[in-house]
Design a protein around this motif. Structure first.
Motif, PDB file in Angstrom:
ATOM      1  N   ARG A  31      -3.428   1.618  -7.111  1.00 39.65           N
ATOM      2  CA  ARG A  31      -3.690   1.791  -5.673  1.00 39.65           C
ATOM      3  C   ARG A  31      -4.052   0.458  -5.032  1.00 39.65           C
ATOM      4  NH1 ARG A  31      -7.958   6.409  -5.509  1.00 39.65           N
ATOM      5  NH2 ARG A  31      -8.373   5.430  -3.506  1.00 39.65           N
ATOM      6  N   MET A  32      -4.821  -0.356  -5.748  1.00 43.73           N
ATOM      7  CA  MET A  32      -5.188  -1.674  -5.242  1.00 43.73           C
ATOM      8  C   MET A  32      -3.949  -2.558  -5.094  1.00 43.73           C
ATOM      9  SD  MET A  32      -5.843  -5.146  -6.459  1.00 43.73           S
ATOM     10  CE  MET A  32      -5.755  -4.823  -8.174  1.00 43.73           C
ATOM     11  N   LEU A  33      -3.045  -2.526  -6.072  1.00 45.41           N
ATOM     12  CA  LEU A  33      -1.825  -3.326  -5.992  1.00 45.41           C
ATOM     13  C   LEU A  33      -0.942  -2.877  -4.829  1.00 45.41           C
ATOM     14  CD1 LEU A  33      -0.897  -3.681  -9.771  1.00 45.41           C
ATOM     15  CD2 LEU A  33      -1.807  -5.449  -8.262  1.00 45.41           C
ATOM     16  N   ASP A  34      -0.821  -1.573  -4.634  1.00 45.40           N
ATOM     17  CA  ASP A  34      -0.039  -1.055  -3.504  1.00 45.40           C
ATOM     18  C   ASP A  34      -0.631  -1.512  -2.177  1.00 45.40           C
ATOM     19  OD1 ASP A  34       1.975   0.274  -4.858  1.00 45.40           O
ATOM     20  OD2 ASP A  34       0.838   2.152  -4.994  1.00 45.40           O
ATOM     21  N   ALA A  35      -1.956  -1.413  -2.051  1.00 48.17           N
ATOM     22  CA  ALA A  35      -2.612  -1.821  -0.808  1.00 48.17           C
ATOM     23  C   ALA A  35      -2.459  -3.318  -0.581  1.00 48.17           C
ATOM     24  CB  ALA A  35      -4.085  -1.433  -0.848  1.00 48.17           C
ATOM     25  N   MET A  36      -2.604  -4.103  -1.634  1.00 45.88           N
ATOM     26  CA  MET A  36      -2.474  -5.548  -1.518  1.00 45.88           C
ATOM     27  C   MET A  36      -1.048  -5.933  -1.118  1.00 45.88           C
ATOM     28  SD  MET A  36      -3.771  -8.411  -4.261  1.00 45.88           S
ATOM     29  CE  MET A  36      -5.103  -7.438  -4.897  1.00 45.88           C
ATOM     30  N   GLN A  37      -0.066  -5.227  -1.667  1.00 46.61           N
ATOM     31  CA  GLN A  37       1.327  -5.513  -1.326  1.00 46.61           C
ATOM     32  C   GLN A  37       1.595  -5.190   0.143  1.00 46.61           C
ATOM     33  OE1 GLN A  37       4.265  -3.216  -3.442  1.00 46.61           O
ATOM     34  NE2 GLN A  37       5.813  -4.803  -3.186  1.00 46.61           N
ATOM     35  N   PRO A  83       1.359  -9.653   1.027  1.00 42.81           N
ATOM     36  CA  PRO A  83       2.209  -9.954  -0.134  1.00 42.81           C
ATOM     37  C   PRO A  83       1.979 -11.358  -0.698  1.00 42.81           C
ATOM     38  CG  PRO A  83       3.524  -9.092   1.684  1.00 42.81           C
ATOM     39  CD  PRO A  83       2.139  -9.300   2.196  1.00 42.81           C
ATOM     40  N   GLU A  84       1.654 -12.315   0.172  1.00 47.75           N
ATOM     41  CA  GLU A  84       1.400 -13.683  -0.292  1.00 47.75           C
ATOM     42  C   GLU A  84       0.149 -13.735  -1.174  1.00 47.75           C
ATOM     43  OE1 GLU A  84       2.259 -17.655  -0.773  1.00 47.75           O
ATOM     44  OE2 GLU A  84       3.461 -16.134   0.216  1.00 47.75           O
ATOM     45  N   TYR A  85      -0.900 -13.040  -0.765  1.00 47.17           N
ATOM     46  CA  TYR A  85      -2.116 -12.995  -1.567  1.00 47.17           C
ATOM     47  C   TYR A  85      -1.841 -12.292  -2.893  1.00 47.17           C
ATOM     48  CZ  TYR A  85      -6.858 -12.251  -3.123  1.00 47.17           C
ATOM     49  OH  TYR A  85      -7.999 -12.242  -3.874  1.00 47.17           O
ATOM     50  N   LEU A  86      -1.035 -11.240  -2.858  1.00 47.74           N
ATOM     51  CA  LEU A  86      -0.686 -10.539  -4.097  1.00 47.74           C
ATOM     52  C   LEU A  86       0.021 -11.474  -5.061  1.00 47.74           C
ATOM     53  CD1 LEU A  86      -0.473  -7.953  -5.785  1.00 47.74           C
ATOM     54  CD2 LEU A  86       1.652  -7.457  -4.571  1.00 47.74           C
ATOM     55  N   ARG A  87       0.915 -12.319  -4.536  1.00 49.55           N
ATOM     56  CA  ARG A  87       1.630 -13.253  -5.404  1.00 49.55           C
ATOM     57  C   ARG A  87       0.651 -14.221  -6.063  1.00 49.55           C
ATOM     58  NH1 ARG A  87       5.788 -17.426  -3.091  1.00 49.55           N
ATOM     59  NH2 ARG A  87       5.333 -16.173  -1.284  1.00 49.55           N
ATOM     60  N   HIS A  88      -0.317 -14.730  -5.301  1.00 51.23           N
ATOM     61  CA  HIS A  88      -1.326 -15.633  -5.872  1.00 51.23           C
ATOM     62  C   HIS A  88      -2.207 -14.897  -6.880  1.00 51.23           C
ATOM     63  CE1 HIS A  88      -0.553 -19.216  -3.531  1.00 51.23           C
ATOM     64  NE2 HIS A  88      -0.416 -18.450  -2.461  1.00 51.23           N
ATOM     65  N   PHE A  89      -2.542 -13.667  -6.588  1.00 50.09           N
ATOM     66  CA  PHE A  89      -3.367 -12.863  -7.495  1.00 50.09           C
ATOM     67  C   PHE A  89      -2.653 -12.635  -8.828  1.00 50.09           C
ATOM     68  CE2 PHE A  89      -4.647  -8.726  -9.208  1.00 50.09           C
ATOM     69  CZ  PHE A  89      -5.999  -8.941  -9.371  1.00 50.09           C
ATOM     70  N   ILE A  90      -1.365 -12.323  -8.768  1.00 52.55           N
ATOM     71  CA  ILE A  90      -0.601 -12.087  -9.998  1.00 52.55           C
ATOM     72  C   ILE A  90      -0.481 -13.378 -10.805  1.00 52.55           C
ATOM     73  CG2 ILE A  90       1.698 -11.513 -10.890  1.00 52.55           C
ATOM     74  CD1 ILE A  90       1.825  -9.336  -8.736  1.00 52.55           C
ATOM     75  N   ALA A  91      -0.267 -14.507 -10.130  1.00 54.44           N
ATOM     76  CA  ALA A  91      -0.212 -15.792 -10.838  1.00 54.44           C
ATOM     77  C   ALA A  91      -1.541 -16.091 -11.521  1.00 54.44           C
ATOM     78  CB  ALA A  91       0.160 -16.910  -9.871  1.00 54.44           C
ATOM     79  N   GLN A 136       7.819 -15.953  -6.570  1.00 53.56           N
ATOM     80  CA  GLN A 136       8.000 -14.693  -5.861  1.00 53.56           C
ATOM     81  C   GLN A 136       8.747 -13.678  -6.732  1.00 53.56           C
ATOM     82  OE1 GLN A 136       9.808 -15.061  -2.042  1.00 53.56           O
ATOM     83  NE2 GLN A 136       9.725 -12.875  -1.629  1.00 53.56           N
ATOM     84  N   LEU A 137       9.818 -14.106  -7.387  1.00 50.29           N
ATOM     85  CA  LEU A 137      10.560 -13.193  -8.273  1.00 50.29           C
ATOM     86  C   LEU A 137       9.690 -12.715  -9.430  1.00 50.29           C
ATOM     87  CD1 LEU A 137      14.052 -14.916  -8.436  1.00 50.29           C
ATOM     88  CD2 LEU A 137      13.500 -12.707  -7.401  1.00 50.29           C
ATOM     89  N   HIS A 138       8.907 -13.609  -9.985  1.00 48.10           N
ATOM     90  CA  HIS A 138       8.046 -13.254 -11.112  1.00 48.10           C
ATOM     91  C   HIS A 138       6.982 -12.247 -10.676  1.00 48.10           C
ATOM     92  CE1 HIS A 138       6.009 -13.716 -14.929  1.00 48.10           C
ATOM     93  NE2 HIS A 138       4.875 -13.946 -14.291  1.00 48.10           N
ATOM     94  N   ALA A 139       6.386 -12.484  -9.505  1.00 47.70           N
ATOM     95  CA  ALA A 139       5.364 -11.565  -9.000  1.00 47.70           C
ATOM     96  C   ALA A 139       5.955 -10.194  -8.723  1.00 47.70           C
ATOM     97  CB  ALA A 139       4.728 -12.131  -7.737  1.00 47.70           C
ATOM     98  N   GLU A 140       7.135 -10.155  -8.123  1.00 48.84           N
ATOM     99  CA  GLU A 140       7.781  -8.868  -7.852  1.00 48.84           C
ATOM    100  C   GLU A 140       8.130  -8.142  -9.138  1.00 48.84           C
ATOM    101  OE1 GLU A 140      11.080  -9.856  -5.368  1.00 48.84           O
ATOM    102  OE2 GLU A 140       9.808 -10.295  -3.637  1.00 48.84           O
ATOM    103  N   SER A 141       8.593  -8.882 -10.126  1.00 48.57           N
ATOM    104  CA  SER A 141       8.935  -8.274 -11.412  1.00 48.57           C
ATOM    105  C   SER A 141       7.695  -7.701 -12.097  1.00 48.57           C
ATOM    106  CB  SER A 141       9.599  -9.325 -12.309  1.00 48.57           C
ATOM    107  OG  SER A 141       9.740  -8.853 -13.622  1.00 48.57           O
ATOM    108  N   ARG A 142       6.613  -8.475 -12.129  1.00 47.79           N
ATOM    109  CA  ARG A 142       5.375  -8.005 -12.758  1.00 47.79           C
ATOM    110  C   ARG A 142       4.815  -6.789 -12.022  1.00 47.79           C
ATOM    111  NH1 ARG A 142       4.045  -9.816 -17.675  1.00 47.79           N
ATOM    112  NH2 ARG A 142       1.876 -10.045 -17.166  1.00 47.79           N
TER     113      ARG A 142
END
Length: 119
Positions: free
Chosen positions: A71-77, A81-89, A42-48
């Motif tokens: 815009r896609m990242l903002d909408a996903m967040q 937020p959980e899907y965004l974390r998996h997407f960033i990983a 979670q910290l890594h995803a938020e930092s990225r």
């Protein structure tokens, strides 16, 4: 007398360790570490995400690819937020794989084993 099945000394210890490790996975999962892994992810995803959003171009048009990604990242967040974390990983894993050195054709040809000819 020595028991031949278990052995003594170092050889016996190695046999006992091998017998005990047969049932274990190569890298056993430690349940106590899961909260730490989740917090780190979670910290890594938020930092990225923070770094990516800071790099938004000031004068990008509506079809600028960088603006669209932001815009896609903002909408996903906002939506998941959980899907965004998996997407960033997933994206980090792909970036890591892309940075790995690729074997050259000459190196792969040299390491191939020749197949025996049929008789």
């Amino acid at each position: 007398m020595r028991d031949e099945r278990t052995g003594t000394g170092l050889a016996g210890l190695v046999r006992q360790l091998e017998a005990g490790s047969v049932s274990l996975q190569h890298y056993p999962q430690l349940p106590a570490l899961q909260p730490m892994r989740d917090a780190w992810q979670q910290l890594h995803a938020e930092s990225r995400l923070r770094i990516a959003l800071e790099q938004t171009p000031a004068e990008g048009g509506p079809l600028n690819s960088t603006v669209l990604v932001h815009r896609m990242l903002d909408a996903m967040q906002a939506l998941s937020p959980e899907y965004l974390r998996h997407f960033i990983a997933y994206a980090d894993t792909l970036a890591w794989l892309e940075q790995r050195p690729q074997p050259t054709p000459a190196a792969t040809a040299a390491t191939r084993k020749r197949k025996p000819k049929p008789r």
